[in-house]
Design a protein around this motif. Sequence first.
Motif, PDB file in Angstrom:
ATOM      1  N   GLU B  50      -0.048   4.406   1.121  1.00 31.63           N
ATOM      2  CA  GLU B  50      -0.112   5.722   1.778  1.00 31.63           C
ATOM      3  C   GLU B  50      -1.368   5.911   2.604  1.00 31.63           C
ATOM      4  OE1 GLU B  50       0.499   8.066  -1.757  1.00 31.63           O
ATOM      5  OE2 GLU B  50       2.550   8.516  -1.153  1.00 31.63           O
ATOM      6  N   SER B  57      -4.105   6.081   7.497  1.00 32.56           N
ATOM      7  CA  SER B  57      -2.715   5.763   7.193  1.00 32.56           C
ATOM      8  C   SER B  57      -2.375   4.412   7.815  1.00 32.56           C
ATOM      9  CB  SER B  57      -1.794   6.825   7.782  1.00 32.56           C
ATOM     10  OG  SER B  57      -2.154   8.092   7.288  1.00 32.56           O
ATOM     11  N   LYS B  61       5.473   0.808   9.453  1.00 29.09           N
ATOM     12  CA  LYS B  61       6.341   1.614   8.576  1.00 29.09           C
ATOM     13  C   LYS B  61       7.534   0.762   8.147  1.00 29.09           C
ATOM     14  CE  LYS B  61       9.048   3.560  12.321  1.00 29.09           C
ATOM     15  NZ  LYS B  61       8.588   2.480  13.236  1.00 29.09           N
ATOM     16  N   ASP B  64       9.977  -1.957  10.216  1.00 24.65           N
ATOM     17  CA  ASP B  64       9.344  -2.705  11.309  1.00 24.65           C
ATOM     18  C   ASP B  64       9.582  -4.207  11.118  1.00 24.65           C
ATOM     19  OD1 ASP B  64       8.337  -0.495  12.609  1.00 24.65           O
ATOM     20  OD2 ASP B  64       6.310  -0.694  11.810  1.00 24.65           O
TER      21      ASP B  64
END
Lengths: 96, 96, 96, 96, 96, 96, 96
Positions: B50, B57, B61, B64
């Motif tokens: 996270e 961050s 994601k 990908d």
Amino acid sequence: MSFHYLPVAGTKNRVVILPDPKEEKTASGLYIPESAKEKPLRGTVIAVSEIDEDGKSPVLKAGDVVMYGKYSGQELPLEGLDYLIMKETDVLLKKI
Amino acid sequence: MSFHYLPVAGTKNRVVILPDPKEEKTASGLYIPESAKEKPLRGTVIAVSEIDEDGKSPVLKAGDVVMYGKYSGQELPLEGLDYLIMKETDVLLKKI
Amino acid sequence: MSFHYLPVAGTKNRVVILPDPKEEKTASGLYIPESAKEKPLRGTVIAVSEIDEDGKSPVLKAGDVVMYGKYSGQELPLEGLDYLIMKETDVLLKKI
Amino acid sequence: MSFHYLPVAGTKNRVVILPDPKEEKTASGLYIPESAKEKPLRGTVIAVSEIDEDGKSPVLKAGDVVMYGKYSGQELPLEGLDYLIMKETDVLLKKI
Amino acid sequence: MSFHYLPVAGTKNRVVILPDPKEEKTASGLYIPESAKEKPLRGTVIAVSEIDEDGKSPVLKAGDVVMYGKYSGQELPLEGLDYLIMKETDVLLKKI
Amino acid sequence: MSFHYLPVAGTKNRVVILPDPKEEKTASGLYIPESAKEKPLRGTVIAVSEIDEDGKSPVLKAGDVVMYGKYSGQELPLEGLDYLIMKETDVLLKKI
Amino acid sequence: MSFHYLPVAGTKNRVVILPDPKEEKTASGLYIPESAKEKPLRGTVIAVSEIDEDGKSPVLKAGDVVMYGKYSGQELPLEGLDYLIMKETDVLLKKI
């Protein structure tokens, strides 16, 4: 030439380079001995990452002709071409 | 496919990747010699941590498609699948 | 189960983990060869330090089920149980 | 017991510990094999430095019962007792 | 005793120490075996640098009796005396 | 004596030192054995860089008599003299 | 002499230097033994990078005569000349 990947910055920005073809002979037709070839090499920047972990954009851009150390980066064979991917800070010189 | 673990960031964000199956033969049916296979590999991001210790961050994601060095990360066999877990900064390229 | 020690943070927060018992056989009764066992292991967080030297609290808490590298941490035998103590950043995944 | 020296902080705070006597036998009278003894050891904090180079006070205090790795710190024989001196961050656990 | 040099701080403050004479025999007249002598040693601070590169003054001052690791610092023979010069952070304890 | 070069600071300020001539004999005419010579050496500061990368000026100046470790710096033969060039932080003591 | 490349700063600014020709004989015609040649070398700055990653400009400029360690930098043969490229912080002295 299209390139379908975006370099991801590690600690530093990364660049993808397409090396110039290696000339095994000099202009006058002599073969270059190995030692003479362990020198910086030249290539063309194909793609750069967007931003590094300190928020800095790369100073190089696609199309730049650059020189880099012979042992810099790692090989990246993609769609029939032998690219290199390296940290931008491993690039030594940019043609002007 | 469901994945029931959340990567925990170390110093850097971590990503779980499901590698593409290794093709032992080329399209034309020839076996790839070992040296030719020691190149960046491709896979799909399954999960990301996270936030890292600097409050950043991850830029990747789930979903990908990425390339990474052959020796990056460590093996993570879970529920019958051979995942890899690595630092996000070990990922070299993202498909666009 | 009561645990009478508080982990002291070093540079990073530390966690005490009680590893899952090692299954020497698979569900179908086959013995697992050694190489297959050199993978991340699973356990339960028993105790965490309060704050690291940068003032950050740990992200894990007692009761979390986690995975960690086989060679992470050091053995901590206490009151008949074989705990591990490691940096929180050596934990790879948390079950969700 | 009086202790006439003040630990001087290096980069990190330092603590002087008086190790528990080593039990060579278990409660049931068996000798402990060497490997079983290469585990964290226990002792009592005797003295701590005042402040480290970042201006932080130690979190441990004289009288704390602590556990530390077998190879942490260096031996400090003083007035007939075998103390250890180590960085506070080498202490793993504090008894509560 | 006069000392005509000022320690120059490196990254850390430096101190010049005049070690206590080495006792080759114990009080009861026994020779100390070598291993027993590989312990922290004691001496007196003779001179300290003025300020380190972070602007911090040393915490030790001339006249302090200190203990330091046997292999700390480097030998500094000056005007017939065998001093040691070391980083202040290599000093472990100060007599109080 | 004129010196026609300005030291360039690296990460730290640099100083050029002209070492004292090495005495091969003691005052009483005895040759010094090799081991006795592996001690800090003395010399005179000839030139210093202007500012280091953190914006700090050197604390030493031309004319200072200093002591430094035997293996510090690198040899710098210029116009018939054997200078040394080293980081200012490798200088241990300044004569006062 | 024109030089068609711009050094790219890595972590530190980079400079391109054209070394002075190596004199194999002294002025009096004697050959220099190898050991005597392993000393700082002299050359002329040809090009410098614009800014390093901390936003600092180089302190050297094209035309500066500098000395640098024999093993500093890497060889850069370009258009028939044997340049060196090195970090600016590897340059030791500038002629004044």
